[in-house]
Design an enzyme around this catalytic site. Structure first.
Site, PDB file in Angstrom:
ATOM      1  CB  ALA A   6     -21.569 -11.332  -3.987  1.00  0.00           C
TER       2      ALA A   6
ATOM      3  N   GLY B 189     -19.605 -16.273  -5.779  1.00  0.00           N
ATOM      4  CA  GLY B 189     -18.546 -15.963  -4.883  1.00  0.00           C
ATOM      5  C   GLY B 189     -17.983 -17.187  -3.918  1.00  0.00           C
TER       6      GLY B 189
ATOM      7  CD  GLU C 186     -16.462 -15.783  -8.301  1.00  0.00           C
ATOM      8  OE1 GLU C 186     -17.196 -15.596  -7.370  1.00  0.00           O
ATOM      9  OE2 GLU C 186     -16.164 -15.316  -9.740  1.00  0.00           O
TER      10      GLU C 186
ATOM     11  CD  GLU D 192     -21.264 -15.769 -10.611  1.00  0.00           C
ATOM     12  OE1 GLU D 192     -21.305 -16.672 -11.523  1.00  0.00           O
ATOM     13  OE2 GLU D 192     -20.604 -15.182 -10.301  1.00  0.00           O
TER      14      GLU D 192
HETATM   15  N1  COA Z   1     -26.934 -13.044  -1.332  1.00  0.00           N
HETATM   16  C1  COA Z   1     -28.033 -12.479  -0.697  1.00  0.00           C
HETATM   17  N2  COA Z   1     -28.718 -13.500  -0.176  1.00  0.00           N
HETATM   18  C2  COA Z   1     -28.932 -14.539  -0.285  1.00  0.00           C
HETATM   19  C3  COA Z   1     -28.389 -15.118  -1.504  1.00  0.00           C
HETATM   20  C4  COA Z   1     -27.345 -14.445  -2.347  1.00  0.00           C
HETATM   21  N3  COA Z   1     -26.451 -14.372  -2.877  1.00  0.00           N
HETATM   22  N4  COA Z   1     -27.910 -16.235  -1.405  1.00  0.00           N
HETATM   23  C5  COA Z   1     -29.261 -16.829  -0.711  1.00  0.00           C
HETATM   24  N5  COA Z   1     -29.233 -15.592   0.289  1.00  0.00           N
HETATM   25  C6  COA Z   1     -30.532 -15.313   0.732  1.00  0.00           C
HETATM   26  C7  COA Z   1     -31.728 -15.728   0.939  1.00  0.00           C
HETATM   27  O1  COA Z   1     -32.609 -14.739   0.780  1.00  0.00           O
HETATM   28  C8  COA Z   1     -32.463 -16.074   1.722  1.00  0.00           C
HETATM   29  O2  COA Z   1     -32.624 -14.778   2.693  1.00  0.00           O
HETATM   30  P1  COA Z   1     -34.001 -14.672   3.514  1.00  0.00           P
HETATM   31  O3  COA Z   1     -34.589 -16.073   4.596  1.00  0.00           O
HETATM   32  O4  COA Z   1     -33.979 -12.814   4.058  1.00  0.00           O
HETATM   33  O5  COA Z   1     -35.070 -13.882   2.947  1.00  0.00           O
HETATM   34  C9  COA Z   1     -31.884 -16.920   2.569  1.00  0.00           C
HETATM   35  O6  COA Z   1     -29.888 -16.953   2.325  1.00  0.00           O
HETATM   36  C10 COA Z   1     -32.212 -18.396   2.233  1.00  0.00           C
HETATM   37  O7  COA Z   1     -32.388 -18.347   0.819  1.00  0.00           O
HETATM   38  P2  COA Z   1     -33.340 -19.364  -0.061  1.00  0.00           P
HETATM   39  O8  COA Z   1     -32.993 -18.992  -1.725  1.00  0.00           O
HETATM   40  O9  COA Z   1     -34.368 -19.180   0.867  1.00  0.00           O
HETATM   41  O10 COA Z   1     -33.515 -20.686  -0.068  1.00  0.00           O
HETATM   42  P3  COA Z   1     -33.692 -21.333  -1.427  1.00  0.00           P
HETATM   43  O11 COA Z   1     -33.084 -23.336  -0.512  1.00  0.00           O
HETATM   44  O12 COA Z   1     -35.158 -21.287  -1.597  1.00  0.00           O
HETATM   45  O13 COA Z   1     -32.015 -21.780  -2.606  1.00  0.00           O
HETATM   46  C11 COA Z   1     -30.182 -20.947  -3.089  1.00  0.00           C
HETATM   47  C12 COA Z   1     -30.814 -21.813  -2.563  1.00  0.00           C
HETATM   48  C13 COA Z   1     -29.002 -20.997  -3.468  1.00  0.00           C
HETATM   49  C14 COA Z   1     -31.066 -21.557  -4.660  1.00  0.00           C
HETATM   50  C15 COA Z   1     -30.872 -19.340  -3.761  1.00  0.00           C
HETATM   51  O14 COA Z   1     -31.258 -19.043  -2.210  1.00  0.00           O
HETATM   52  C16 COA Z   1     -30.233 -18.842  -4.750  1.00  0.00           C
HETATM   53  O15 COA Z   1     -30.256 -18.794  -5.793  1.00  0.00           O
HETATM   54  N6  COA Z   1     -29.242 -17.610  -4.181  1.00  0.00           N
HETATM   55  C17 COA Z   1     -28.368 -17.370  -4.961  1.00  0.00           C
HETATM   56  C18 COA Z   1     -27.004 -17.237  -5.069  1.00  0.00           C
HETATM   57  C19 COA Z   1     -26.311 -16.903  -6.524  1.00  0.00           C
HETATM   58  O16 COA Z   1     -27.048 -16.467  -7.342  1.00  0.00           O
HETATM   59  N7  COA Z   1     -24.957 -16.189  -5.875  1.00  0.00           N
HETATM   60  C20 COA Z   1     -24.495 -15.250  -6.908  1.00  0.00           C
HETATM   61  C21 COA Z   1     -24.221 -13.981  -6.507  1.00  0.00           C
HETATM   62  S1  COA Z   1     -23.567 -13.291  -7.236  1.00  0.00           S
END
Ligand code: COA
Length: 259
Positions: free
Chosen positions: A66, A111, A114, A134
């Site tokens: 999400a 999400g 999910e 989460e």
């Molecule tokens: N919500 C909003 N934005 C998200 C996102 C999310 N769940 N997951 C990734 N993004 C965005 C990042 O903020 C970033 O945006 P920016 O370039 O404007 O800063 C972009 O997507 C790329 O992500 P980034 O974190 O830079 O990539 P990465 O390769 O370093 O890491 C992940 C990848 C998936 C490990 C990391 O993005 C992450 O942990 N995301 C969240 C996962 C999460 O907690 N999901 C559950 C949400 S309830």
């Protein structure tokens, strides 16, 4: 509805729904969820569509969860609304009368995991990574993740993934039963097409009844065995049944009318 966050294409009776926010790793914001709802609803009614593939744009992510930026300031009531809305949409996918396959490429988190679990079948590319992170945000899954993860992999493994927020690779997901197949990236969509093509040779009404009976197993207060009796009876009243049985006895391929 005009779509800004997803792409839709109908080809060979397959609706391919691609979540298209690759710069945000296809994170699900409110607009994206509304568009997914609309596209799935149209798949229910559109005669041309016999099956659906849901995938993510780019090679890096299916859906990374999400959209955290949207709900970081939420209180309890807004949180409940967010979860209820997501669950409604994912239930719509799960109950779609046509087969829905998740073509999982890259990060499939929160999400995203999910969403994939709401689909009937999951095919993952070798670079897929699954997780429910989460608790790292001080949250729990809200789009059905705690329930569907148990259904797919069992309580013990589900507890571990949900409490550790561990990310697992495609092969581990395969071993756990979280995905049906793992393919190289370039074979991901072809594999999904191959599965749907096989399903399309079967009686469409029977396929929709399979979805209904399998889902009934998990429905509170529903007797799945009774539902099976009822839907078996319904199948016996269809033209598909007449054609399928006649084709067998005449030693030819069935040409199901889908009613
Ligand atoms: N919500 C909003 N934005 C998200 C996102 C999310 N769940 N997951 C990734 N993004 C965005 C990042 O903020 C970033 O945006 P920016 O370039 O404007 O800063 C972009 O997507 C790329 O992500 P980034 O974190 O830079 O990539 P990465 O390769 O370093 O890491 C992940 C990848 C998936 C490990 C990391 O993005 C992450 O942990 N995301 C969240 C996962 C999460 O907690 N999901 C559950 C949400 S309830």
């Amino acid at each position: 509805m005009a779509y800004n966050n997803i792409l839709t294409e109908i080809e060979n009776s397959i609706l391919t729904l691609t979540i298209n926010r690759p710069d945000k790793l296809n994170a699900l914001n409110t607009d994206t969820l509304a568009e997914i709802r609309s596209a799935i609803q149209s798949a229910y009614d559109e005669l041309e569509v016999k099956g659906v593939i849901i995938t993510g744009a780019g090679e890096k992510a299916f859906v990374a969860g999400a959209d955290i930026s949207e709900f970081m300031s939420f209180g309890p009531d807004e949180g409940k609304k967010l979860a209820a809305n997501g669950q409604e949409i994912f239930n719509l996918i799960e109950n779609c009368p046509k087969p829905v396959i998740a073509a999982v490429n890259g990060f499939t988190l929160g999400g995203g995991c999910e969403l994939s679990m709401a689909c009937h079948i999951r095919v993952a590319s070798e670079n897929a990574k699954f997780g429910q992170p989460e608790v790292s945000l001080g949250l729990i899954p809200g789009y059905g993740g705690t329930q569907r993860l148990i259904q797919l992999i069992g309580k013990g493994k589900a507890f571990e993934l949900l409490m550790t927020a561990d990310m697992i690779g495609a092969q581990d997901a395969l071993q756990l039963g979280l995905v049906n197949h793992v393919t190289p990236q370039e074979e991901l969509l072809p594999k999904c097409h191959e599965i749907l093509k096989k399903i399309f040779t079967k009686g469409p009404v029977a396929i929709s009844k399979i979805i209904g009976t399998v889902n009934a197993y998990f429905e509170e207060g529903t007797d799945g065995f009774q539902k099976e009796i009822d839907l078996f009876g319904d199948c016996c009243g269809t033209e598909d049944f007449r054609e399928g049985t006649a084709a067998f006895l005449e030693k030819r391929k069935a040409d199901f009318p889908g009613k």
